[in-house]
Design a protein around this motif. Structure first.
Motif, PDB file in Angstrom:
ATOM      1  N   THR A 185       2.103   1.951  -3.616  1.00  0.00           N
ATOM      2  CA  THR A 185       1.137   2.516  -4.557  1.00  0.00           C
ATOM      3  C   THR A 185       0.764   3.930  -4.143  1.00  0.00           C
ATOM      4  O   THR A 185       0.519   4.782  -4.980  1.00  0.00           O
ATOM      5  N   MET A 186       0.758   4.163  -2.859  1.00  0.00           N
ATOM      6  CA  MET A 186       0.475   5.541  -2.424  1.00  0.00           C
ATOM      7  C   MET A 186       1.574   6.484  -2.875  1.00  0.00           C
ATOM      8  O   MET A 186       1.320   7.596  -3.327  1.00  0.00           O
ATOM      9  N   GLY A 200       0.810  -1.215   0.000  1.00  0.00           N
ATOM     10  CA  GLY A 200       0.000   0.000   0.000  1.00  0.00           C
ATOM     11  C   GLY A 200       0.839   1.258   0.000  1.00  0.00           C
ATOM     12  O   GLY A 200       0.550   2.218  -0.735  1.00  0.00           O
ATOM     13  N   LEU A 233       3.423   6.122  -5.389  1.00  0.00           N
ATOM     14  CA  LEU A 233       3.417   6.243  -6.836  1.00  0.00           C
ATOM     15  C   LEU A 233       2.271   7.076  -7.359  1.00  0.00           C
ATOM     16  O   LEU A 233       2.471   7.994  -8.145  1.00  0.00           O
TER      17      LEU A 233
END
Lengths: 233, 233, 233, 233
Positions: free
Chosen positions: A181-182, A178, A184
């Motif tokens: 992706t945060m 998580g 990114l």
DNA sequence: TATGAATGAGTTTTCATTCAT
DNA sequence: GATGAATGAAAACTCATTCAT
């Protein structure tokens, strides 16, 4: 710096202390550089410069680059475990404690994810990861979670079918992924919402956990169907 | 591959075919070496040797080492997406499909985890990860999960409070982490058990509201029986 | 491309002509690339591309890179000599002719100075520069100057104490150097002024002994009028 | 260099001195190799070997090959300017001084012409040649000539119509070119004769410089003839 | 202990040249 | 003759590590 100043008893630091200061300065500098550039792109000269020492000095304290990286990770895990445990102790109830651990973990990983990427690069090389110092330090850290999760399980708050280690992998894995992706593509400040959902998921599984007769049969049939299906490939 | 497609019988491959073979041979070799040694420890000379070509030849097909790594990852993701989708199509019902995706993912990651570690090394460098080819390929892959998860959500099988992307992060994150710990310290063959638990966790939050009806299981068993019959002919 | 088309008599180009076209295309392309990038920074692949042929084709016409460079310089010197001689023939009187040669030289050098830098790189390597083709072509070129300068000397227009070859070195040397400084730091269009000064210097040493008589100027003007009349018809 | 400047008698060189020696040794070696083989044919390994150091050592002192070449040229120009100025100071009268400068220049260029060829290769690359260190050093050198030439002009020894910079280009250009042809095809020891002629040419132009009425008219007519003629091409 | 110059093995990348088709 | 993929020898440059001072 004159030699005479070293012999005085009232000097502020002992020789040992000064040595420890240096070691720490090098580790701190290395942590920053590794975290900024990753293990392979960081150079020893760069680290030495950032630590304010000569190239050769680093090798007095650490055998080689890998050893230095290990020390950096050790320091990181030690601090991580400490602040995690302190935070847990301040809270009451497994759920609040786990939530704290989750938020704490995500924040720290977010700031140090490149550092953590060094772990497999360094330690997996050794065939003997289990037993290595780093393994033990990592173990110490997850134990903080384990203890809380065990209490939760004893209170019937989690699914008794899920073993603790799996819960742990799900917990930390979900967060590590998580965070990436945060970093990114998502806003940085979704951590709280992410944590709430993750924790409620872990705890929620038990809400309706009252298997009845027919349910069990269905589950077994499903499991059989799964196995047949996978063989069909 | 039929021979009839070639224009001349006395030559096994056209020049174009040979070029494509070479490109694939290089990618294959690079994948193996990267996966064995990681991006930075692998050398271009080694990859060339493994591919059976000269050092310079690699640079005819790929601009540089990073470009080659990108091609390797692209090929990997393309194959991954394909086999994932194929497997999903063969199954009925979101739960069975997700279980398949999980097992499939874990098996593939277990064999290629060092390859996947290249991703942040390569693509995060670019400020524009979003929009990069690799990002799109990764996107295509997770979309396979997303579609199934959406159906599951529509059928009320998952917690409606948890957004899809979070479910996705938990799903893939837990598996990636799980694979690592399995590689390190646990028996390799805990994948099935891990998957069962992970999936049941994801679905369990609503297990009580809409229990899997006997109808669904019966349908699946019928479908399996059909396929088995077809296979046995 | 079928063989039948080659046997027809009415085709526009003979085989020999086509071959010569190719050779010329390669030389032209090479000249441009060499002049733009210098010998060492130019690549054969680049030249081949600019010439519209395959890499290997260049080696059918030229043994190697150095050989190609030699051909480029040969072509350059041949053209240079030709246009120099043509221009000289159109003019009357050594002074006008030398002035023309100077302007002509500077313009050409200005456009091709990087090309000319190849000369020492290529030919000085050979111990036998004298006797080389390139030496001869260079010789042919300076001979155009030599002939005019000889006339000037015979007419007592130059200092009889300065040998011809020295006058030549001064003449060409001053211009080559002048072009460089003009390219670097001065306005491009100082060529005319530079030439006037250089030529007047060469001639000035005797300016008092045999001043250019009105006769000469009158003759030149008459000659020019003739040519203008011819041109206007 | 006196030994008294060292703090300890039992060591011949301080660390700093050794570092400076090394830097100089590398520059000297590079100068020789560059002068022998030209910039592109010289290799860093070769230079390192000639300097008696390891390959990597060169890169401690110079960022890259181009930087090393720049240092070589800087050293060359500095020495050139110094010995030129010293020689000028020892002589009296512009003519004797210029003659000295000419001989001095030709001798030095004869020994280092391949070195000087590096200049355009290196510095022209930079769009900002003016303002570069090398430009300034070159400037310092020609200034030695400029000062003397200015005195000569003030004493009415040179043609007042020829600007200083043009005289300079003619002076240095003629010599650089002359050195080359001497190296190629003439006896080496024509330098003195060449210098005498060049200098006398530069100074002679003024001997008869007393334009009278009709002369001016003739000059103007000639200029007109020139212009008409050039248009005729 | 501390220094920092020196080392040299190791890497990526380029490109003139060849040769099977 | 023409092609262009393949070659592999070089070359520049880097950097972890050592060691004399």
């Amino acid at each position: 710096m004159t030699t005479s100043s070293k012999s005085k008893m009232h000097q502020s630091k002992t020789r040992r202390e000064r040595v420890e200061d240096r070691e720490e300065a090098i580790i701190d500098a290395a942590r920053d550089i590794f975290n900024e550039k990753s293990f392979f792109k960081a150079t020893m000269a760069e680290i030495a410069r950032a630590a304010g020492v000569a190239d050769g000095t680093v090798y007095i304290y650490f055998k080689n680059k890998e050893d230095l990286a290990r020390a950096v990770l050790a320091q990181f895990y030690t601090g991580l475990t400490q602040s995690a445990q302190t935070g847990v102790d301040k809270r009451t109830g497994p759920k609040a404690q786990i939530k704290f651990l989750a938020r704490h973990h995500m924040r720290r990983v977010r700031e140090n994810w490149r550092l953590l990427e060094m772990l497999p690069l360094i330690d997996m090389t050794m065939d003997t990861y289990e037993g290595s110092d780093l393994y033990k330090l990592n173990r110490d850290y997850v134990v903080v979670f384990d203890r809380v999760a065990k209490v939760a399980a004893e209170q019937g708050l989690t699914n008794p079918d899920t073993p603790l280690w799996m819960l742990r992998d799900i917990f930390f894995g979900a967060m590590d992924y998580g965070v990436r992706t945060m970093l990114l593509i998502r806003q940085n400040e979704m951590i709280n919402s992410f944590v709430d959902n993750l924790v409620s998921l872990i705890f929620s599984s038990v809400i309706a956990h009252q298997p009845t007769g027919p349910d069990n049969v269905l589950k077994r049939l499903e499991s059989i169907a799964d196995r047949l299906e996978n063989k069909l490939e």
